[in-house]
Design a protein around this motif. Sequence first.
Motif, short mmCIF file in Angstrom:
data_model
loop_
_atom_site.label_atom_id
_atom_site.label_comp_id
_atom_site.label_asym_id
_atom_site.label_seq_id
_atom_site.Cartn_x
_atom_site.Cartn_y
_atom_site.Cartn_z
N VAL A 192 0.88 -1.16 0.00
CA VAL A 192 0.00 0.00 0.00
C VAL A 192 0.91 1.21 0.00
O VAL A 192 1.73 1.38 0.91
CB VAL A 192 -0.94 0.03 1.21
N ASP A 193 0.81 2.03 -1.03
CA ASP A 193 1.64 3.24 -1.14
C ASP A 193 0.76 4.42 -1.55
O ASP A 193 1.11 5.21 -2.43
CB ASP A 193 2.79 3.03 -2.13
N THR A 194 -0.40 4.51 -0.90
CA THR A 194 -1.35 5.59 -1.18
C THR A 194 -1.69 6.33 0.11
O THR A 194 -1.53 5.79 1.21
CB THR A 194 -2.64 5.03 -1.80
N ASN A 195 -2.20 7.55 -0.05
CA ASN A 195 -2.63 8.31 1.12
C ASN A 195 -4.09 8.01 1.43
O ASN A 195 -4.70 7.13 0.81
CB ASN A 195 -2.40 9.81 0.89
N THR A 196 -4.66 8.73 2.39
CA THR A 196 -6.03 8.44 2.82
C THR A 196 -7.06 8.75 1.74
O THR A 196 -8.21 8.32 1.84
CB THR A 196 -6.37 9.25 4.09
N LYS A 197 -6.66 9.49 0.70
CA LYS A 197 -7.56 9.77 -0.43
C LYS A 197 -7.36 8.77 -1.58
O LYS A 197 -7.99 8.91 -2.63
CB LYS A 197 -7.33 11.19 -0.93
N GLY A 198 -6.49 7.79 -1.35
CA GLY A 198 -6.24 6.79 -2.37
C GLY A 198 -5.27 7.22 -3.44
O GLY A 198 -5.10 6.52 -4.45
N GLN A 199 -4.59 8.33 -3.24
CA GLN A 199 -3.63 8.83 -4.23
C GLN A 199 -2.23 8.31 -3.91
O GLN A 199 -1.87 8.18 -2.74
CB GLN A 199 -3.62 10.36 -4.23
N PRO A 200 -1.42 8.01 -4.93
CA PRO A 200 -0.05 7.53 -4.66
C PRO A 200 0.74 8.54 -3.83
O PRO A 200 0.66 9.75 -4.05
CB PRO A 200 0.54 7.40 -6.07
N ASN A 201 1.49 8.03 -2.86
CA ASN A 201 2.32 8.91 -2.05
C ASN A 201 3.78 8.79 -2.49
O ASN A 201 4.10 8.16 -3.49
CB ASN A 201 2.14 8.60 -0.56
N TYR A 202 4.64 9.38 -1.70
CA TYR A 202 6.07 9.42 -2.02
C TYR A 202 6.66 8.04 -2.29
O TYR A 202 7.56 7.87 -3.12
CB TYR A 202 6.79 10.10 -0.85
N PHE A 203 6.17 7.03 -1.59
CA PHE A 203 6.78 5.71 -1.67
C PHE A 203 6.45 4.95 -2.96
O PHE A 203 7.02 3.89 -3.20
CB PHE A 203 6.37 4.86 -0.46
N ARG A 204 5.53 5.44 -3.78
CA ARG A 204 5.18 4.73 -5.01
C ARG A 204 6.41 4.46 -5.88
O ARG A 204 6.67 3.34 -6.30
CB ARG A 204 4.12 5.52 -5.79
N ASP A 205 7.19 5.50 -6.12
CA ASP A 205 8.38 5.33 -6.94
C ASP A 205 9.52 4.67 -6.17
O ASP A 205 10.34 3.95 -6.75
CB ASP A 205 8.84 6.68 -7.49
N VAL A 206 9.58 4.92 -4.87
CA VAL A 206 10.67 4.38 -4.06
C VAL A 206 10.67 2.86 -4.08
O VAL A 206 11.71 2.22 -4.27
CB VAL A 206 10.59 4.91 -2.62
N VAL A 207 9.50 2.25 -3.87
CA VAL A 207 9.45 0.79 -3.78
C VAL A 207 9.78 0.16 -5.12
O VAL A 207 10.45 -0.89 -5.18
CB VAL A 207 8.09 0.32 -3.24
N ASP A 208 9.37 0.79 -6.23
CA ASP A 208 9.71 0.24 -7.54
C ASP A 208 11.21 0.34 -7.79
O ASP A 208 11.83 -0.60 -8.31
CB ASP A 208 8.94 0.98 -8.64
N GLN A 209 11.80 1.45 -7.42
CA GLN A 209 13.24 1.62 -7.59
C GLN A 209 13.99 0.62 -6.70
O GLN A 209 14.98 0.01 -7.13
CB GLN A 209 13.64 3.05 -7.24
N ALA A 210 13.54 0.48 -5.46
CA ALA A 210 14.19 -0.44 -4.54
C ALA A 210 14.13 -1.87 -5.05
O ALA A 210 15.09 -2.64 -4.91
CB ALA A 210 13.55 -0.34 -3.16
N ASN A 211 13.01 -2.26 -5.63
CA ASN A 211 12.87 -3.61 -6.17
C ASN A 211 13.85 -3.85 -7.31
O ASN A 211 14.47 -4.91 -7.40
CB ASN A 211 11.44 -3.85 -6.64
N GLN A 212 14.00 -2.87 -8.18
CA GLN A 212 14.90 -3.04 -9.31
C GLN A 212 16.36 -3.10 -8.89
O GLN A 212 17.20 -3.61 -9.64
CB GLN A 212 14.68 -1.90 -10.33
N GLN A 213 16.68 -2.60 -7.71
CA GLN A 213 18.05 -2.68 -7.22
C GLN A 213 18.41 -4.07 -6.69
O GLN A 213 19.58 -4.35 -6.46
CB GLN A 213 18.28 -1.64 -6.11
N LEU A 214 17.41 -4.93 -6.49
CA LEU A 214 17.68 -6.28 -6.02
C LEU A 214 18.37 -7.08 -7.12
O LEU A 214 18.10 -6.90 -8.31
CB LEU A 214 16.37 -6.98 -5.63
N ALA A 215 19.24 -8.00 -6.70
CA ALA A 215 19.86 -8.89 -7.68
C ALA A 215 18.81 -9.73 -8.39
O ALA A 215 18.94 -10.05 -9.58
CB ALA A 215 20.89 -9.79 -6.98
N ASP A 216 17.77 -10.10 -7.68
CA ASP A 216 16.65 -10.86 -8.24
C ASP A 216 15.37 -10.15 -7.84
O ASP A 216 14.78 -10.47 -6.81
CB ASP A 216 16.67 -12.31 -7.72
#
Length: 470
Positions: A352-376
Amino acid sequence: MASKINDSSRPLTSVSRLSSQDARSAEAKPRNRPLAFKDGFESSGARPGARLPQLPAPPPVLSLPPPATTPPVPPETPTEPPVSLDSDPMKHIEYLASDALKGRDSPSAGLDAASAYVQAHAEKYGLVGPNSNNPENPFQQKFNVYSWLGADKGGGTEGAHAGHAEHKQFGHKMFQEGFYLDEKMPKDTLKLLNQQYEQTMKAAGQTVVPARAGQQRSVEELKQVATATGQAVNTMAMLPGTGPHKDEVIVVMAHLDHVGVDRKGNAYNGADDNASGSAVLMAAVPELAEAAKNGKLDRSVLFVWTGAEEKGLVGSQYFVDHPIPGLELKNIAGVINTDMVGRWDDQRLSVVDTNTKGQPNYFRDVVDQANQQLADPFDRINRDINVYRDRQDGASFGRKGEDVLFLFEGLSNPEGGGDLIPEYHRQDDDIEKIIEDNGGNKPRRVKDLLLNVINIAANRTTEPQQPQPK
């Protein structure tokens, strides 16, 4: 609130760590030896004279399967040193979900023992207790737990812990089965409790005691119609940052409690819910501590293992309502909550990376970037659990306007949607189920992702550009 955090033009400094695959190879042999109790309890930084709750004897050692190994690295290739067993979530799950802790109810001796275990681990790696309001033990924040006098507590349901209703949905609404009461609680929390008291008693067919004056009962009046059930604890540890934003804090949390025992004394061990999330936080500590030691952690990181989440997000709400000096909402620059991250296959995860209005918050891009940094990287990061956004500890912060990321194992459909694990709030939520599903690699991989997320969040430097809804 602290200035929010966003992309910077300078390169991100990676936390020094092994990837899951490297760690599996390096740790395969040591993990087969018996897990010595001292591994998680020796504390070089313990305060003189500090008294911790008496810990139960260690659980019988399971023969945990070693993670899948990879082909050996040629000798001439430089490699990072292997991480210790302390960096393996499965070690900590094994203790936290053992019968000796009797389901870690709030309050209970088992939860106290779990808190002591977490504290000793944090002290071992140089983390400090930040709660100056509790000089006796600044790693703890204690609070009294209450329930409504005479109301049906839900204990008559087959398969539910005595005094704890059986939940078919994930998580808990705020103060669903329990709550705290004290004179320092904010007016909005007191108003909510007054409303909830009336609703609960009417639903139970019980008499509603009117307010003595006006429409709202005081804290003292509510205490007279409530039952005190004991004292629970939030356990916290601070890893100070070393950069220009060290006064800002990334909060990383998981609830340490579960639902205790049934009427016959049989424990609900809660290996997935939420020994898994609590263990992932513990496993991240050694590598983050090393990053801070090397000057690679700008912002500070506050680890919080909450109590009484299973009563209705009580511990997290108490933390928000009772700011610790230097840890007020204005200092918080992001919140990450980790709950139930052990089950299913190790290639799916829900967030869950949305605010109380259901809009994406700061972490939307962070988690995708963090995932791509994984070796797998995870094959699937599903955004299919927004219905649970307000039924997890992060909601206590989200209601105050904080950016919150919630990490969750996912639902039964690998592509998104479906049901919770069938063992949710049952006595067969044990570590063996995690091993059967993925050999323990799911919590290990979540830990790697969490490290990347923290690294990005702690080392960004500019004001955010909030993502637009997609």
